[in-house]
Design an enzyme around this catalytic site. Structure first.
Site, short mmCIF file in Angstrom:
data_model
loop_
_atom_site.label_atom_id
_atom_site.label_comp_id
_atom_site.label_asym_id
_atom_site.label_seq_id
_atom_site.Cartn_x
_atom_site.Cartn_y
_atom_site.Cartn_z
N SER A 66 -8.10 3.81 9.29
CA SER A 66 -8.73 3.95 7.99
C SER A 66 -7.98 3.15 6.91
O SER A 66 -8.56 2.35 6.17
CB SER A 66 -8.78 5.44 7.64
N HIS A 111 0.85 -1.19 0.00
CA HIS A 111 0.00 0.00 0.00
C HIS A 111 0.88 1.24 0.00
O HIS A 111 1.88 1.30 0.73
CB HIS A 111 -0.90 0.02 1.24
N LYS A 159 -9.02 -1.22 5.59
CA LYS A 159 -9.30 -1.60 4.20
C LYS A 159 -8.30 -2.66 3.72
O LYS A 159 -8.68 -3.63 3.06
CB LYS A 159 -9.25 -0.36 3.30
N ARG A 192 -14.87 12.90 8.67
CA ARG A 192 -13.58 13.50 9.05
C ARG A 192 -13.17 14.59 8.07
O ARG A 192 -12.62 15.61 8.44
CB ARG A 192 -12.51 12.42 9.11
N ASP A 251 -15.47 2.82 7.52
CA ASP A 251 -14.46 3.78 7.09
C ASP A 251 -15.03 4.78 6.10
O ASP A 251 -14.73 5.97 6.17
CB ASP A 251 -13.24 3.08 6.46
N1 URA Z 1 -6.13 7.58 3.31
C1 URA Z 1 -7.11 6.85 3.88
O1 URA Z 1 -7.55 5.86 3.30
N2 URA Z 1 -7.57 7.22 5.07
C2 URA Z 1 -7.11 8.30 5.76
O2 URA Z 1 -7.56 8.57 6.85
C3 URA Z 1 -6.10 9.05 5.16
C4 URA Z 1 -5.63 8.66 3.92
#
Ligand code: URA
Length: 419
Positions: free
Chosen positions: A184, A82, A188, A169, A162
């Site tokens: 977050s 990632h 995922k 957010r 999320d």
């Molecule tokens: N990318 C994400 O997927 N979540 C965040 O909180 C910040 C960047």
């Protein structure tokens, strides 16, 4: 449990129990904990922080708010990488095919971009015919047959907590919190089910993390969370002050990735790709040492195995490589940005300015759902350390709409260069 008391507990620097965090997340997804309450809670977390144990439970509660993949029974290690995202970041298209060719199954659920340049899926969609949506059954089958690689879009069923929380957010000034960012990103990636994860945490003016201290903290938090939740993980903070490689823009980045997969292309892209691929090989137990892992990755890249894996994975999702080659320049207009100073050595190319110019050309989105010009972007003819002479082209702007090749975009690209 009286959930509103948990907001006060966090405000007063308390540590929440696992049951409390899980109750809060499931109530929020079910609509029993309001957006107003959740924004107050998120702000309390921003100000007071979370312990690593709290962060791990929050991550897991978000992960299990939706579908999770389970790859048990697969013969190959399941791994993914990632990136927190950078300008010209096409590393996935090199790292993941190397990993698949090295003996891993790589199910990579990716997103579209918002702001700056496109995301992984946008870039792949510049290949005619490419289908980003892959049903779960097909993904499972693809993990069991060559090339053991599938880069597809994340479904709405993955981590609904999320999606809801991130949107909140975004409008409540609560994005900038290491525990919330960790939960977050990690929720995922963990829902994707990979047992091995490597993280590229970009740091600099073209990245989400601007300072080294923040990037180090996020890297440590991602690795800690992943390990607490039973995964093997590593993270590296990499610089993002200057764009990666020379190409910025969706189709242009696919072209550059193909160059690197063919043994050519920019050294920065090749070097970082080999670094992360070797980390995946080592963590997956497919090589006895870091040196052996690196040598194996170099062999797979230089021998064309990774290129074949990438081409086959894209073709399995409908991507038509002949059409890509035929059409990649069709309808594209270009504007050259000439060097207007004396002969000099380029000292810097500001990634943020290049990204903003790419957005003006149509390569990025300023609002969700906006249609991209997948052929738009910027090619850097000069990078730091290279000599530029008066009148020479420093960069080339690409767009299919001539009205986007504006003097403002050209001036912004020119101002990105300093000598
Ligand atoms: N990318 C994400 O997927 N979540 C965040 O909180 C910040 C960047």
């Amino acid at each position: 449990m009286i959930l509103k008391l948990l907001i006060e507990k966090k405000r007063d620097r308390g540590e929440l129990s696992a049951d409390e965090i899980r109750a809060l997340v499931s109530a929020y997804v079910a609509g029993e904990f309001s957006d107003a309450q959740m924004s107050a809670f998120a702000m309390a977390v921003c100000c007071r922080g979370m312990t690593p144990a709290e962060t791990a439970v929050l991550t897991d509660a978000m992960r299990t708010s939706g579908d999770c993949f389970d790859w048990s029974g697969l013969p190959r290690p399941v791994a993914d990488k990632h990136s927190t995202g950078g300008v010209g970041d096409k590393l996935s298209f090199i790292i993941q095919p190397i990993a698949a060719a090295a003996g891993m199954s790589v199910p990579s659920l990716s997103g579209r971009g918002l702001g700056l340049t496109g995301g992984t899926i946008d870039k792949l969609e510049s290949i005619p015919g490419f289908r980003a949506e892959v049903p779960a059954g097909e993904l499972r089958r693809r993990m069991q047959e060559p090339p053991y690689l599938c880069i597809c879009s994340q479904t709405p069923e993955i981590c609904p907590a999320d999606r809801k929380l991130y949107a909140l957010r975004d409008v409540t000034g609560t994005v900038a919190s290491i525990p919330l960012i960790t939960a977050s990103i990690l929720s995922k990636k963990l829902a994707e089910g990979a047992g091995v994860l490597v993280f590229d945490v970009k740091c600099g003016r073209g990245a989400f993390m601007r300072t080294r201290a923040d990037a180090d903290a996020l890297a440590a938090s991602l690795v800690d969370g992943a390990r607490r939740l039973g995964r093997k993980a590593a993270a590296t903070v990499t610089p993002m002050d200057v764009p990666l490689g020379r190409a910025v823009g969706n189709s242009l980045e696919i072209e550059e990735a193909l160059e690197v997969l063919s043994g050519r292309g920019p050294q920065d892209v090749r070097g970082l790709s080999l670094h992360f691929a070797a980390q995946m090989v080592e963590l997956s137990g497919l090589a006895p040492s870091p040196e052996a892992a690196r040598a194996k990755c170099e062999e797979l890249l230089d021998g064309g195995d990774a290129l074949r894996a990438f081409r086959a994975a894209v073709a399995a999702q409908g991507g038509d490589w002949d059409a890509f080659e035929r059409e990649k320049r069709a309808g594209v207009r270009t504007l050259e940005v000439a060097w207007d100073g004396p002969e000099a050595r380029v000292a810097d190319v500001d990634a943020e300015k290049i990204a903003r110019a790419a957005l003006m050309l149509g390569a990025g989105r300023s609002a969700p759902g906006e249609k991209l010009d997948l052929k738009a972007g910027i090619v850097l003819r000069k990078k730091p350390g290279e000599t530029v002479r008066p009148g020479e082209t420093a960069a080339e702007l690409h767009a299919t709409r001539a009205d986007r090749l504006t003097p403002e975009a050209a001036a912004l690209v020119r101002s990105a260069f300093s000598a």
